[in-house]
Design a protein around this motif. Structure first.
Motif, short mmCIF file in Angstrom:
data_model
loop_
_atom_site.label_atom_id
_atom_site.label_comp_id
_atom_site.label_asym_id
_atom_site.label_seq_id
_atom_site.Cartn_x
_atom_site.Cartn_y
_atom_site.Cartn_z
N GLY A 158 0.81 -1.21 0.00
CA GLY A 158 0.00 0.00 0.00
C GLY A 158 0.85 1.26 0.00
N ALA A 159 1.92 1.26 0.78
CA ALA A 159 2.81 2.43 0.84
C ALA A 159 3.49 2.66 -0.51
CB ALA A 159 3.85 2.26 1.94
N THR A 160 3.87 1.58 -1.18
CA THR A 160 4.50 1.72 -2.49
C THR A 160 3.53 2.32 -3.50
OG1 THR A 160 5.93 -0.17 -2.04
CG2 THR A 160 5.71 0.49 -4.35
N VAL A 161 2.31 1.82 -3.52
CA VAL A 161 1.30 2.34 -4.44
C VAL A 161 0.98 3.80 -4.12
CG1 VAL A 161 -1.12 2.12 -5.17
CG2 VAL A 161 0.31 0.09 -4.95
N LEU A 162 0.81 4.11 -2.83
CA LEU A 162 0.56 5.49 -2.42
C LEU A 162 1.72 6.39 -2.83
CD1 LEU A 162 -1.03 7.69 -0.88
CD2 LEU A 162 0.19 6.93 1.19
N GLY A 163 2.94 5.94 -2.61
CA GLY A 163 4.11 6.72 -2.99
C GLY A 163 4.16 6.98 -4.49
N MET A 164 3.85 5.96 -5.29
CA MET A 164 3.85 6.14 -6.74
C MET A 164 2.83 7.20 -7.14
SD MET A 164 4.31 2.18 -7.91
CE MET A 164 4.30 2.49 -9.67
N TRP A 165 1.66 7.13 -6.53
CA TRP A 165 0.63 8.12 -6.82
C TRP A 165 1.09 9.51 -6.41
CZ3 TRP A 165 -2.43 11.31 -3.70
CH2 TRP A 165 -3.47 11.94 -4.36
N LEU A 166 1.64 9.63 -5.19
CA LEU A 166 2.14 10.93 -4.74
C LEU A 166 3.24 11.48 -5.65
CD1 LEU A 166 2.34 10.29 -0.88
CD2 LEU A 166 0.75 11.83 -2.07
N GLY A 167 4.13 10.60 -6.05
CA GLY A 167 5.23 11.03 -6.93
C GLY A 167 4.73 11.55 -8.26
N LYS A 168 3.67 10.96 -8.75
CA LYS A 168 3.10 11.41 -10.03
C LYS A 168 2.28 12.68 -9.89
CE LYS A 168 2.86 6.89 -12.21
NZ LYS A 168 1.95 5.83 -12.71
N GLN A 169 1.64 12.85 -8.72
CA GLN A 169 0.72 13.95 -8.53
C GLN A 169 1.36 15.25 -8.07
OE1 GLN A 169 -2.58 13.62 -9.34
NE2 GLN A 169 -1.92 11.60 -10.01
N PHE A 170 2.27 15.16 -7.13
CA PHE A 170 2.71 16.33 -6.41
C PHE A 170 4.15 16.78 -6.63
CE2 PHE A 170 -0.74 14.49 -3.84
CZ PHE A 170 -1.65 15.53 -3.96
N ILE A 171 4.92 16.00 -7.33
CA ILE A 171 6.31 16.39 -7.57
C ILE A 171 6.41 16.86 -9.01
CG2 ILE A 171 8.69 15.64 -7.59
CD1 ILE A 171 7.98 13.72 -5.33
N PRO A 172 6.69 18.14 -9.20
CA PRO A 172 6.71 18.69 -10.57
C PRO A 172 7.81 18.07 -11.43
CG PRO A 172 7.54 20.29 -9.00
CD PRO A 172 7.06 19.12 -8.20
N ALA A 173 7.50 18.00 -12.69
CA ALA A 173 8.46 17.45 -13.67
C ALA A 173 9.55 18.43 -13.97
CB ALA A 173 7.73 17.05 -14.93
#
Length: 127
Positions: free
Chosen positions: A112-127
């Motif tokens: 769950g933490a890995t999936v949540l982290g992937m989502w957070l990384g895609k959503q909130f960290i600018p490219a």
């Protein structure tokens, strides 16, 4: 040589973070291996965030960060061997309920933490 140094520094920092988490939960270590579980969940979250973040970057640009964060820091921070030992020790002490909770709790919470982290990384960290 640069890659080895990045892994070395990241691994050292991850190991220090692992030690700190273990110390923070040392009061409860006789009840349940909360320090190990917490370190593994956080390492999975960090790895997931990195994976989500890296989807927007070229593989060449990601390599340096991957060596430092994933191989070094997360490698030094997470601890599958300690998880395994904690579980075996619980079993050897005839604490089967805690052992089963540790196994399934670790699996479910870390995934769950890995999936949540992937989502957070895609959503909130600018490219």
């Amino acid at each position: 040589m640069k890659h080895i140094v990045l892994i070395f520094i990241g691994g050292g920092l991850g190991s220090l973070a692992r030690y700190g988490v273990g110390k923070a939960f040392s009061t409860w270590s006789s009840i349940f291996p909360f320090g190990t579980l917490t370190a593994n969940i956080l390492a999975c979250l960090i790895l997931g965030i990195f994976t989500g973040w890296s989807t927007f970057r070229s593989p060449d640009a990601v390599l340096t960060y991957r060596l430092f964060i994933v191989v070094g820091f997360c490698g030094g921070f997470s601890t599958f061997s300690t998880f395994s030992n904690d579980t075996v020790q619980l079993m050897a002490s005839n604490r089967w309920t805690e052992a089963i909770i540790n196994i399934f709790g670790s699996l479910i919470l870390c995934l769950g933490a890995t999936v949540l982290g992937m989502w957070l990384g895609k959503q909130f960290i600018p490219a």
